[in-house]
Design a protein around this motif. Sequence first.
Motif, short mmCIF file in Angstrom:
data_model
loop_
_atom_site.label_atom_id
_atom_site.label_comp_id
_atom_site.label_asym_id
_atom_site.label_seq_id
_atom_site.Cartn_x
_atom_site.Cartn_y
_atom_site.Cartn_z
N UNK A 53 -2.45 6.71 4.97
CA UNK A 53 -2.70 5.51 5.87
C UNK A 53 -2.92 4.24 5.29
N UNK A 54 -3.88 4.53 4.26
CA UNK A 54 -4.17 3.23 3.51
C UNK A 54 -3.06 2.55 2.84
N UNK A 55 -2.11 3.41 2.30
CA UNK A 55 -1.02 2.96 1.50
C UNK A 55 -0.13 2.27 2.84
N UNK A 56 -0.10 2.82 3.85
CA UNK A 56 0.82 2.21 4.97
C UNK A 56 0.22 0.92 5.37
N UNK A 76 -0.01 -8.02 -4.81
CA UNK A 76 -1.38 -6.99 -4.85
C UNK A 76 -1.22 -5.96 -3.81
N UNK A 77 -0.53 -6.17 -2.80
CA UNK A 77 -0.24 -5.20 -1.56
C UNK A 77 0.43 -3.98 -2.36
N UNK A 78 1.38 -4.20 -3.13
CA UNK A 78 2.27 -3.19 -3.75
C UNK A 78 1.37 -2.33 -4.92
N UNK A 79 0.63 -3.17 -5.48
CA UNK A 79 -0.40 -2.17 -6.39
C UNK A 79 -1.29 -1.18 -5.58
N UNK A 80 -1.72 -1.60 -4.32
CA UNK A 80 -2.47 -0.80 -3.54
C UNK A 80 -1.86 0.37 -3.01
N UNK A 81 -0.61 0.01 -2.68
CA UNK A 81 0.47 1.17 -2.19
C UNK A 81 0.85 1.98 -3.19
N UNK A 87 -2.39 8.38 -5.86
CA UNK A 87 -3.89 9.47 -5.79
C UNK A 87 -3.48 10.59 -4.81
N UNK A 88 -2.48 10.29 -3.81
CA UNK A 88 -2.20 11.69 -3.01
C UNK A 88 -1.51 12.55 -3.78
N UNK A 89 -0.30 12.12 -4.63
CA UNK A 89 0.35 13.06 -5.50
C UNK A 89 -0.36 13.61 -6.39
N UNK A 90 -1.57 13.23 -7.00
CA UNK A 90 -2.60 13.84 -7.71
C UNK A 90 -3.38 15.19 -6.94
#
Length: 366
Positions: A53-56, A76-81, A87-90
């Motif tokens: 949700x944060x990525x979206x 900067x948005x793409x870095x957050x994405x 993190x989700x993949x971890x």
Amino acid sequence: MPRLIEKLLGSLLTLSSSSLFAANQTDTQQSIQATVEYSQFTTKRQVVDQLLIDAATAFKSPARISHAGFTAKMPSNMEIVTNRLLEAYDLEPYRTDLLISAANAQIYNKNADRAIELFEKVLSVAPEDVDAHSYLAVWQHFTGNDAESAKHMKVLESLNPGRAADMQRIFDTVNRIVETPLKTTFDKAQDGNTAIIRLGYALNPDGSMHDILIQRLEMTLAFAKKQPKSLIVLTGGVPKNHKTEGKLMADWLVEKGIDRSRIIEDNYARSTVENALYSSYALARHDIDHATIISSASHVRRGQTLFEIASWQTGPKDITFDTVSAADKPLDELKVPTDGELLGIYRDALRTYGMWSYRSYPLEQR
């Protein structure tokens, strides 16, 4: 019934014994487990859902930059994405879709080297992933690593010959279009069923047309008069003050004497990819033989590439395209596309072809 319960208990004991046995093994046949601590949350699923949700949210942030009608997400948005997806993949190391989405966020961030690292990580766990090999064939070629690109093309030929042929067709299409000189004047009138395609330009905040858009409409009007039987496709659907480019362009041309029956409005496309995908059905429906695309000089090569690729799926089979450029810069400066322009061409070519950049719900985007 007692016999059934006894059978179930026996199965549970067998599973428990198997689990204990597996836990004491030192060979490589062990499941992949997450290494991130998430015990402070109710469930791992909730953590992953929130990260996505944060990525979206970052992806859909209204913070944007725009040049010559091209709208892109802030780096900067793409870095957050990327970070949220990784993190989700971890937490869920079987979700290679998260890696592919994170890699494509880096393509939007114009960091092809970082994207390549992430696509390679996909292959480390799924060595026969056709999409990963396709992406690597393209982006290794883009960065000048032709030997690596050829290696992935060879693997594609063994895994999926049709995909390998399509990737080669994309390379050939981009090369041909990039090598074709830009022009600011129209060729002689074409025979057969013809169309004029006018790509939109971002409206002013109050919903009025920018002077640049009006200037290009004047080019469209001149060509429409020169080719009175051509259909006119007006595509642009990013609303501003409840108005869209497609509708405003159509009204402007009608006011200048163009018969509305010649005009096809696309008021839904939000990007050049959607311009091509949506308009290609109009071209197919009217069995267009040749279409001329009008846009800025820094945009027409990408536009033509995407329209050609879209037509592979919709037809007409033998349709041809050319372009006329509004000189937003001197053509001598645009003779050779910049790395940024070429990256955009390849990125959007893959999207138009059908390879979704983001494929991790709720972050899904072609």
